[in-house]
Design a protein around this motif. Sequence first.
Motif: not given
Length: 702
Positions: A632-637
């Motif tokens: 839904h939103m980009t983020r580091p995983l």
Amino acid sequence: MSNDNDIPGGFVKNVIGYCDRISVLPGESIGLKLSSYTPGKAHVSIVELISGDDRPHGTGLIEKVIESSLGDAIDVPFQPLTQGSYGRVNSMPELGEGQLEVLVYPTLPRKAPQTLVNMAGVKLYVTENGFGVSSSEQDLFLDVTVQTHRWYEVSLEFGRPVTLKIKKLPLGSAEKPLAWTVIDDVDLSIGAGDWFLGAKQAGEECFNGRIEAPSILSVGEIIAGWDFSIGMDTQVIEDSSGNGRDGVLFQTPTRAVRGASWDGSHQSYLDAPEHYAAIHFHEDDLTDAGWKEIASWQVPKNMKSGQYAFKVTQEDSEEYVPFFVRAPKGRRGSDVVYLVPSATYLAYANIRLAFSGGMLGQSRLVDANQAFLFAHEDVGFSLYEHHADGSGVHFSSRHRPILNFRPKTGTWAFNADTHITAWLDAIGQEFDVVTDEDLHLEGYDAIDGYRVVLTGTHPEYFSSAMRSALSDWLAQSGRLMYLGGNGFYWRIAFCPQDPAIIEVRRAEDGTRAWIANPGEYYQQFDGQYGGLWRRVGGSPNELVGIGFAAQGFDGGTYYRVSAGALDPRAAFIVDGVDRVEEWGDFGVQGGGAAGEEIDRWDESLGSPLHALILATSENHKIGMLRVKEEFHMTRPLTEDPKVRADMIFFETPSGGAVFSVGSISYTGSLSHNGYDNEIERITRNVLNRFNDPTPFDYPVTE
Ligand SMILES: [Fe+2]
């Protein structure tokens, strides 16, 4: 359209070809179209193609000669590849004076002229510097800065004088309409003859962009007016004037696209065809090379169903053109059928990403087929590429050479799938073949009566008819072995007049090579809303229990055995398997059975609760990343528990069953250690039990 064949890397590839069909019945004939850059004699034989992975660590090239020669007098000419879509209207009348009107939307004007309408030799054209009209005697040009992706109203009055009027339609509130006119006191009349739209003629001065509503008046009377909003699922352009001057489209320009009056109030061309009355032409469209047949083969009546090829050699140059022989109608050769993912072969046809440092992580040319593709844009694109004007490639066709639908080239799609045919051969399992195209055309009947269906490694592209057929077959106690990853993912359509051509609209979301324009999500060939099956009410999880989770091309990994493998229902699967912790930490597709593109069980996406999760991959490399449609939103995983391949098994209420491995790399592990390993054993156990007619007990009681 040149006959240059300057391919890099010291590779030789002079002779190329394609068949007139993809599958053939015993007793029928299949035709081979060939061209050579060194015209002359060639040797053509027929082989059964068992394995095509000729890498040092691969399963090797295994072929059986079926017909050692189709004769020694096969002369192969040079036949050109002529790109560029256009329309043609035959036998237009002579016109002394009159008025042509047309809406034009350039997407890639260049210095050189691109013909909009060729009226029997009088051309209306566009360049990056303006619009012009030319005949053998006149050339009238209107200097205008031609913008891309804007509509222009173009009006040409001919006779004497000649007047060319251009009006740019504004887009948004920042632009105002602009208009220009040029008048020249000369004579210009139009002779009788054939007209072309979007090109001067085949392959010449091809236009990049959209054309809408061309109409021609003379002496106050309508001569013809083509309404492109009619028959968008056809290659006919209908003359709505009542004069019957219909035309035909060539090389499949794109229909069901936004026209000049589209305002966002409709998203489907079916709701407001008048908003979609344009056709998008590309200088590099190619859906039919149109070559003549050079050889043919009459398939013997007793030929067993399977994977075959014309093998062509001409000096140092070699070409294989695969095709599939089906079982005679009503007479199966086996209860097991391999569903050849031919639609996926078309989707990936001539893909260049594979060696251009893109998708598959490879950055150099490793064989003659890749080297040929590198040098030849003229053989057309895959559904993963863009046209020169930046628009996504919506169509692919098998009426042209497909250099990666071959043995002895990169192990993706077709050649990776030969790991399955190699395995079936190694274990002595007889099987019939049915292609995606057969399944689309015949529906359920194509697989009716087969007990087991095996998929390929990457059955990604499915039409609505194909999906319904497979779903109906599963409901009739079918047993499906889904031996790949990222399957049943994109909805596609087949051309209703010519099933050699498929269409995709990469709508809304998905892990995709391009993005369809807003308002252009409906497929022109069948009116269906395009995109991911999971977004249109038919997730792969509902069909096969798992669906696309992640992709990465930096190496594979193993599956960790999970509790489902210990369930008595799975006893037949693990029978004789010694290893109880990890499976498949080997293989020729990245070194592990889980890799490239992987699928996971997910209840929220429709996976059945009673599915047994036999094993789950872990320890993927850093490049294995979750599919973008789930963000839904980009983020580091740092660690993503949803990046995993789940190997699953479940029974269906009708006594059938599904076994899904969830990984494209999986079948690359079958051959390890001389086909003596747990991946092979598990797969063979499943195949043998699935091929036993004893119904499976459905485990859900309430
Ligand atoms: Fe794919």
